[in-house]
Scaffold this motif. Sequence first.
Motif, PDB file in Angstrom:
ATOM      1  N   LYS A   1      63.781  35.986  17.658  1.00 10.93           N
ATOM      2  CA  LYS A   1      63.426  37.178  17.610  1.00 10.93           C
ATOM      3  C   LYS A   1      62.140  38.161  18.602  1.00 10.93           C
ATOM      4  O   LYS A   1      62.567  38.464  19.450  1.00 10.93           O
ATOM      5  CB  LYS A   1      63.202  38.011  16.181  1.00 10.93           C
ATOM      6  CG  LYS A   1      63.081  39.156  15.623  1.00 10.93           C
ATOM      7  CD  LYS A   1      63.047  39.313  14.234  1.00 10.93           C
ATOM      8  CE  LYS A   1      63.136  40.851  14.177  1.00 10.93           C
ATOM      9  NZ  LYS A   1      62.919  41.048  12.671  1.00 10.93           N
ATOM     10  N   ASN A   2      61.201  37.577  17.986  1.00  8.39           N
ATOM     11  CA  ASN A   2      60.295  38.168  19.286  1.00  8.39           C
ATOM     12  C   ASN A   2      59.242  36.596  19.170  1.00  8.39           C
ATOM     13  O   ASN A   2      58.046  36.592  19.865  1.00  8.39           O
ATOM     14  CB  ASN A   2      59.432  38.556  18.044  1.00  8.39           C
ATOM     15  CG  ASN A   2      59.336  40.127  17.050  1.00  8.39           C
ATOM     16  OD1 ASN A   2      60.147  40.620  17.866  1.00  8.39           O
ATOM     17  ND2 ASN A   2      59.488  40.181  16.369  1.00  8.39           N
TER      18      ASN A   2
ATOM     19  N   SER B   1      62.406  42.212  25.493  1.00  5.37           N
ATOM     20  CA  SER B   1      62.591  41.593  24.223  1.00  5.37           C
ATOM     21  C   SER B   1      62.642  39.704  24.812  1.00  5.37           C
ATOM     22  O   SER B   1      63.264  39.786  26.084  1.00  5.37           O
ATOM     23  CB  SER B   1      63.852  41.134  23.291  1.00  5.37           C
ATOM     24  OG  SER B   1      64.973  41.132  23.930  1.00  5.37           O
TER      25      SER B   1
ATOM     26  N   GLY C   1      68.002  53.772  21.870  1.00  3.39           N
ATOM     27  CA  GLY C   1      67.084  52.485  21.180  1.00  3.39           C
ATOM     28  C   GLY C   1      66.216  53.395  20.888  1.00  3.39           C
ATOM     29  O   GLY C   1      65.380  54.362  21.057  1.00  3.39           O
ATOM     30  N   ARG C   2      64.863  51.250  20.396  1.00  5.05           N
ATOM     31  CA  ARG C   2      63.576  52.466  20.097  1.00  5.05           C
ATOM     32  C   ARG C   2      62.821  52.402  21.186  1.00  5.05           C
ATOM     33  O   ARG C   2      63.191  52.183  22.122  1.00  5.05           O
ATOM     34  CB  ARG C   2      63.012  51.633  19.097  1.00  5.05           C
ATOM     35  CG  ARG C   2      63.620  50.934  17.375  1.00  5.05           C
ATOM     36  CD  ARG C   2      62.898  50.046  17.149  1.00  5.05           C
ATOM     37  NE  ARG C   2      63.044  49.108  17.419  1.00  5.05           N
ATOM     38  CZ  ARG C   2      64.192  48.042  16.757  1.00  5.05           C
ATOM     39  NH1 ARG C   2      64.587  48.779  16.138  1.00  5.05           N
ATOM     40  NH2 ARG C   2      64.344  47.227  17.186  1.00  5.05           N
TER      41      ARG C   2
ATOM     42  N   GLU D   1      74.540  38.416  20.746  1.00  9.45           N
ATOM     43  CA  GLU D   1      73.289  39.220  20.400  1.00  9.45           C
ATOM     44  C   GLU D   1      74.086  40.830  19.354  1.00  9.45           C
ATOM     45  O   GLU D   1      75.078  40.153  18.975  1.00  9.45           O
ATOM     46  CB  GLU D   1      72.998  40.151  21.358  1.00  9.45           C
ATOM     47  CG  GLU D   1      71.907  41.161  21.515  1.00  9.45           C
ATOM     48  CD  GLU D   1      71.490  41.728  22.395  1.00  9.45           C
ATOM     49  OE1 GLU D   1      71.143  42.968  22.958  1.00  9.45           O
ATOM     50  OE2 GLU D   1      71.791  41.388  23.672  1.00  9.45           O
ATOM     51  N   SER D   2      72.550  40.499  18.465  1.00  5.70           N
ATOM     52  CA  SER D   2      72.684  41.213  16.878  1.00  5.70           C
ATOM     53  C   SER D   2      72.168  42.373  16.905  1.00  5.70           C
ATOM     54  O   SER D   2      72.019  42.896  18.458  1.00  5.70           O
ATOM     55  CB  SER D   2      72.503  40.725  16.170  1.00  5.70           C
ATOM     56  OG  SER D   2      71.589  40.230  15.649  1.00  5.70           O
ATOM     57  N   PHE D   3      71.569  43.081  16.574  1.00  2.00           N
ATOM     58  CA  PHE D   3      70.977  44.323  16.092  1.00  2.00           C
ATOM     59  C   PHE D   3      69.855  44.131  16.706  1.00  2.00           C
ATOM     60  O   PHE D   3      69.059  44.735  17.310  1.00  2.00           O
ATOM     61  CB  PHE D   3      71.409  45.155  14.690  1.00  2.00           C
ATOM     62  CG  PHE D   3      70.272  47.103  15.173  1.00  2.00           C
ATOM     63  CD1 PHE D   3      70.819  47.581  15.531  1.00  2.00           C
ATOM     64  CD2 PHE D   3      69.688  46.850  14.011  1.00  2.00           C
ATOM     65  CE1 PHE D   3      70.146  48.444  15.194  1.00  2.00           C
ATOM     66  CE2 PHE D   3      68.630  47.748  13.718  1.00  2.00           C
ATOM     67  CZ  PHE D   3      69.286  49.066  14.460  1.00  2.00           C
ATOM     68  N   ASP D   4      68.971  43.045  15.894  1.00  2.00           N
ATOM     69  CA  ASP D   4      67.511  42.749  15.976  1.00  2.00           C
ATOM     70  C   ASP D   4      67.491  41.308  16.319  1.00  2.00           C
ATOM     71  O   ASP D   4      66.462  40.620  16.046  1.00  2.00           O
ATOM     72  CB  ASP D   4      66.995  43.323  14.522  1.00  2.00           C
ATOM     73  CG  ASP D   4      67.261  42.475  13.521  1.00  2.00           C
ATOM     74  OD1 ASP D   4      68.433  41.163  14.084  1.00  2.00           O
ATOM     75  OD2 ASP D   4      67.235  41.951  12.360  1.00  2.00           O
ATOM     76  N   GLY D   5      68.311  41.049  17.034  1.00  4.04           N
ATOM     77  CA  GLY D   5      67.972  39.399  17.736  1.00  4.04           C
ATOM     78  C   GLY D   5      69.065  38.899  18.147  1.00  4.04           C
ATOM     79  O   GLY D   5      69.861  40.209  19.101  1.00  4.04           O
TER      80      GLY D   5
END
Length: 311
Positions: free
Chosen positions: A27-28, A122, A163-164, A263-267
């Motif tokens: 993720k991060n 990311s 996206g954001r 890949e998924s929505f947040d990672g």
Amino acid sequence: MGQQLSGAEEPDDSVGQKSSPRVRFLKNEAAPSAPRMVLGKELRRRREAVGLQQQEVSRRLNWSLSKTSRIECGQVKVKEQDLPALFSLYGMNDPGEQQPLRELAQIANRPMWWKPWSGIASQYLQAVLSFEDMAQCIKSYEPLYLHGLLQTPEYARALIERGRGTRSHHASLALLRKERQAKFSESPGKELICVIDEATLRRPVGNVEIMRGQVEHLIDLGEGGRFHLRLAELSRANLPVELGATTIFEFAETLLPTIAYSESFDGGLVIQDEESVDRRVRAFDLLRARSLTPGKTTQKLRDLLSSNCYR
């Protein structure tokens, strides 16, 4: 930190010490880099050749076990002062034997071409970029939208803007995607094998004009020789689309084993476990075989352009 997925085991080091996860959800946190993974793989091979475990290396060099593990799985740089200590421990006293690893370390520690975008891209995207750079062949199935290497600038921008982030952030990501495509095109011998889900073409991104331009672009790419496109038809029963969004990176045999990515929505999920990768490769090959051939895919794309879908 990277999340260990339920049921995804870590391989044992030979004294029962767990090594780095072979399936990681990113993720991060710092992501693995392909050049560092190549160096880490060679350092691990040297360690095993002298019969040492990561725990013993860490104790002798007064390192944390985490540092040794992260070096070998390509997550951190190997500092210049660390190499001589490793050479000594592994009995590598010949400068000629040391030189290839020194060169690998220089490549692995060199700023990558996407460094100007490192503040907005990311960590898992940066891992993907490093895999793309080193892979000889990329295989991909995307059920929701087109692969980044296939997108027109207009399609990419429309997708990114959903996206954001700020408008400036979106513009920078669109520029990164454009540069990513240019790097792929400039690399001789690379090929991309894509199974395109028909749903991605019937679900508009942006507007009708953008979608028409995108389909025309796919036709052009399919005729160029480097992009091998197959269409998974909506009307075709029992296509094995359960594979889900998956990209498979195949490297020269001496560099790295095949890596799968989802890949998924947040990672992003980076998969190195041999059995898990093999399952995805076999599922992709089956989906590819049951999808339209490249020639029939091109005809289907032309049919879509002449249908009411983009009017």
